[in-house]
Design a protein around this motif. Sequence first.
Motif, PDB file in Angstrom:
ATOM      1  N   THR A 228       0.831  -1.210   0.000  1.00 19.56           N
ATOM      2  CA  THR A 228       0.000   0.000   0.000  1.00 19.56           C
ATOM      3  C   THR A 228       0.864   1.258   0.000  1.00 19.56           C
ATOM      4  OG1 THR A 228      -1.766  -1.153   1.192  1.00 19.56           O
ATOM      5  CG2 THR A 228      -1.786   1.258   1.269  1.00 19.56           C
ATOM      6  N   ILE A 229       1.906   1.283   0.832  1.00 16.89           N
ATOM      7  CA  ILE A 229       2.770   2.469   0.916  1.00 16.89           C
ATOM      8  C   ILE A 229       3.554   2.654  -0.379  1.00 16.89           C
ATOM      9  CG2 ILE A 229       4.779   3.422   2.111  1.00 16.89           C
ATOM     10  CD1 ILE A 229       3.629   2.073   4.665  1.00 16.89           C
ATOM     11  N   LEU A 230       3.989   1.551  -0.980  1.00 14.90           N
ATOM     12  CA  LEU A 230       4.687   1.664  -2.272  1.00 14.90           C
ATOM     13  C   LEU A 230       3.772   2.252  -3.338  1.00 14.90           C
ATOM     14  CD1 LEU A 230       6.793  -1.629  -2.437  1.00 14.90           C
ATOM     15  CD2 LEU A 230       7.648   0.725  -2.300  1.00 14.90           C
ATOM     16  N   LEU A 231       2.522   1.778  -3.368  1.00 16.39           N
ATOM     17  CA  LEU A 231       1.556   2.333  -4.335  1.00 16.39           C
ATOM     18  C   LEU A 231       1.294   3.804  -4.050  1.00 16.39           C
ATOM     19  CD1 LEU A 231      -1.022  -0.606  -4.570  1.00 16.39           C
ATOM     20  CD2 LEU A 231       0.545   0.166  -6.364  1.00 16.39           C
ATOM     21  N   ALA A 232       1.203   4.145  -2.767  1.00 13.13           N
ATOM     22  CA  ALA A 232       0.955   5.550  -2.400  1.00 13.13           C
ATOM     23  C   ALA A 232       2.137   6.440  -2.759  1.00 13.13           C
ATOM     24  CB  ALA A 232       0.658   5.654  -0.907  1.00 13.13           C
ATOM     25  N   SER A 233       3.322   5.843  -2.856  1.00 13.82           N
ATOM     26  CA  SER A 233       4.530   6.619  -3.150  1.00 13.82           C
ATOM     27  C   SER A 233       4.740   6.856  -4.641  1.00 13.82           C
ATOM     28  CB  SER A 233       5.754   5.904  -2.568  1.00 13.82           C
ATOM     29  OG  SER A 233       5.611   5.687  -1.184  1.00 13.82           O
ATOM     30  N   LEU A 234       3.949   6.211  -5.493  1.00  9.30           N
ATOM     31  CA  LEU A 234       4.154   6.339  -6.940  1.00  9.30           C
ATOM     32  C   LEU A 234       4.047   7.784  -7.419  1.00  9.30           C
ATOM     33  CD1 LEU A 234       2.288   3.176  -8.311  1.00  9.30           C
ATOM     34  CD2 LEU A 234       4.755   3.567  -8.115  1.00  9.30           C
ATOM     35  N   SER A 235       3.077   8.506  -6.884  1.00 10.25           N
ATOM     36  CA  SER A 235       2.917   9.905  -7.321  1.00 10.25           C
ATOM     37  C   SER A 235       4.126  10.738  -6.903  1.00 10.25           C
ATOM     38  CB  SER A 235       1.638  10.501  -6.732  1.00 10.25           C
ATOM     39  OG  SER A 235       1.685  10.482  -5.314  1.00 10.25           O
ATOM     40  N   ALA A 236       4.652  10.437  -5.679  1.00 10.39           N
ATOM     41  CA  ALA A 236       5.833  11.168  -5.216  1.00 10.39           C
ATOM     42  C   ALA A 236       7.044  10.838  -6.080  1.00 10.39           C
ATOM     43  CB  ALA A 236       6.112  10.817  -3.754  1.00 10.39           C
ATOM     44  N   ILE A 237       7.173   9.568  -6.463  1.00  9.93           N
ATOM     45  CA  ILE A 237       8.292   9.153  -7.312  1.00  9.93           C
ATOM     46  C   ILE A 237       8.220   9.842  -8.672  1.00  9.93           C
ATOM     47  CG2 ILE A 237       9.277   7.180  -8.545  1.00  9.93           C
ATOM     48  CD1 ILE A 237       8.482   5.457  -6.115  1.00  9.93           C
ATOM     49  N   ARG A 238       7.013   9.934  -9.222  1.00 11.86           N
ATOM     50  CA  ARG A 238       6.848  10.625 -10.509  1.00 11.86           C
ATOM     51  C   ARG A 238       7.239  12.099 -10.397  1.00 11.86           C
ATOM     52  NH1 ARG A 238       1.967   7.716 -11.006  1.00 11.86           N
ATOM     53  NH2 ARG A 238       0.826   9.597 -10.437  1.00 11.86           N
ATOM     54  N   SER A 239       6.894  12.707  -9.279  1.00 14.13           N
ATOM     55  CA  SER A 239       7.242  14.128  -9.079  1.00 14.13           C
ATOM     56  C   SER A 239       8.752  14.319  -9.043  1.00 14.13           C
ATOM     57  CB  SER A 239       6.618  14.635  -7.780  1.00 14.13           C
ATOM     58  OG  SER A 239       5.210  14.548  -7.830  1.00 14.13           O
ATOM     59  N   ILE A 240       9.451  13.419  -8.367  1.00 18.77           N
ATOM     60  CA  ILE A 240      10.907  13.529  -8.270  1.00 18.77           C
ATOM     61  C   ILE A 240      11.559  13.300  -9.626  1.00 18.77           C
ATOM     62  CG2 ILE A 240      12.964  12.445  -7.274  1.00 18.77           C
ATOM     63  CD1 ILE A 240      11.279  11.920  -4.758  1.00 18.77           C
ATOM     64  N   LEU A 241      11.048  12.311 -10.380  1.00 20.76           N
ATOM     65  CA  LEU A 241      11.605  12.032 -11.702  1.00 20.76           C
ATOM     66  C   LEU A 241      11.412  13.222 -12.643  1.00 20.76           C
ATOM     67  CD1 LEU A 241      10.507   8.292 -12.207  1.00 20.76           C
ATOM     68  CD2 LEU A 241      12.809   9.158 -11.695  1.00 20.76           C
TER      69      LEU A 241
END
Length: 463
Positions: free
Chosen positions: A439-452
């Motif tokens: 769940t936390i990994l899925l929730a982090s996807l948007s944050a990862i996209r922002s950093i990329l």
Amino acid sequence: MFLNRMVFRSLSRQLRRRILIAVSVGLSTCVCVAMLGVVFDVGDKLNAELSTYGSNIVVQPKSDAVISDLYSSGGADSGDDTAAATGSESTDPTAFMKESDVQKIKTIFWAYNITDFAPTLNMHADVSSVCRDDSQKSSCSKSSGSDSVAIVGTWFAKTLNLDTGESTVAGVRNMRSWWKVTGRWASDKTTATSGVESSEAMVGTTLAQQLNVQVGGSITLHKFGREQHVRVVGIFQSGDSDDSSIYMPSAAAEKLNDTANSVDRIEVKALTTPENALAKKAAKNPAALSQEEWETWYCTAYPSSIAYQIEEVIPGSVAKQVRQVAALQGDVLKKTQAVMILMTVLSLISAAIAVANLMAAAIAERSSEFALLKAIGASDGAVIRMILLETGVVSLVGALVGTGFGSGAAQLIGHVVFGAGISMRPMVFVLVFVLLAATILLASLSAIRSILGLRPAEVLHGR
């Protein structure tokens, strides 16, 4: 090491958001642990709760079962306990099983799932005399001899010494837990005075009113010249046709009926597994199963497999599940588990949304920091690992606290709903932590996209 120092230093910043992430994860963990803990243990608890309302397997002589099926006169499959017990309101049984074979039920493969059982001999006899109160001779009166009453000979709480060397107590006392008893439960002992058999008995409220008898009184029964004296030690209210019956020890009923070592019905209370397609297939014809299917079915506590094993140890018998009880157990279990799993899923979705929003807000505030890290040579992967590690540490703290509260909530649910604690299986904690990690990994996807998508030059120049 540098990464670890960066993570632990950053934990002291944005403290409010860190706490909110920990609380969100903690609440989700609490709900997940409580719900899944109950889900994995609810089967036994529901079986134990529902089994207080009577037997879920009934054993009859084979000839009676064939006639019952042929004429659709009720019986165990339909859940009509009264019809199955007597066949009709005025006809005594003509086919019997040996009472001495009854205790063999505790020798089957699923013996430890058999929580209680009791044989019954259903018959009718005439009332010779009634004493409302034995201490007052004036309260005794003779009967016309035409008052025929229903009698159930059974075990109340009989101690059995099994061939295995173990002992067990069986009888209707624990199988009729819903009875409202005035006085006390009868014992299984019988005595003989002046050639007349005497025993304790319990009388249904309706019959007690008809005969004008109370606790401390007595009834004399006769049938074809045989006589039995019973002392009324309890008046019970069952809410069904038993209210018009006399319950007495099986030994006394057998002598009055002149059918030694004979019973016409056995009620069995067992902890069972809800039926599935395999169990339904086996219930129709066990011989139609393949070897692998047969072994799976035989070694699973389905009502049909327990009934089959009972038939193996009691000659000339047919054991059937009371389908209304079995269906109720299965339906209640499935619905309860579905509700709890749904609550678990919803709590995980709520946690994912909360963590995703909080992380997005945190990254927006720290965009300059991340841009600077990337400008001095930090790769996207390094920044992402730092973010995930920060979130992981905070989430772990929340998850550990939530696990403690969730275990307590599960125990509270168990004691309030089932009157017993919940056995927390290790699988529950493993499953919850795996689900939370995903769940936390899925929730982090948007944050990862922002950093990329972060461009250091634009961010540092304020664009």
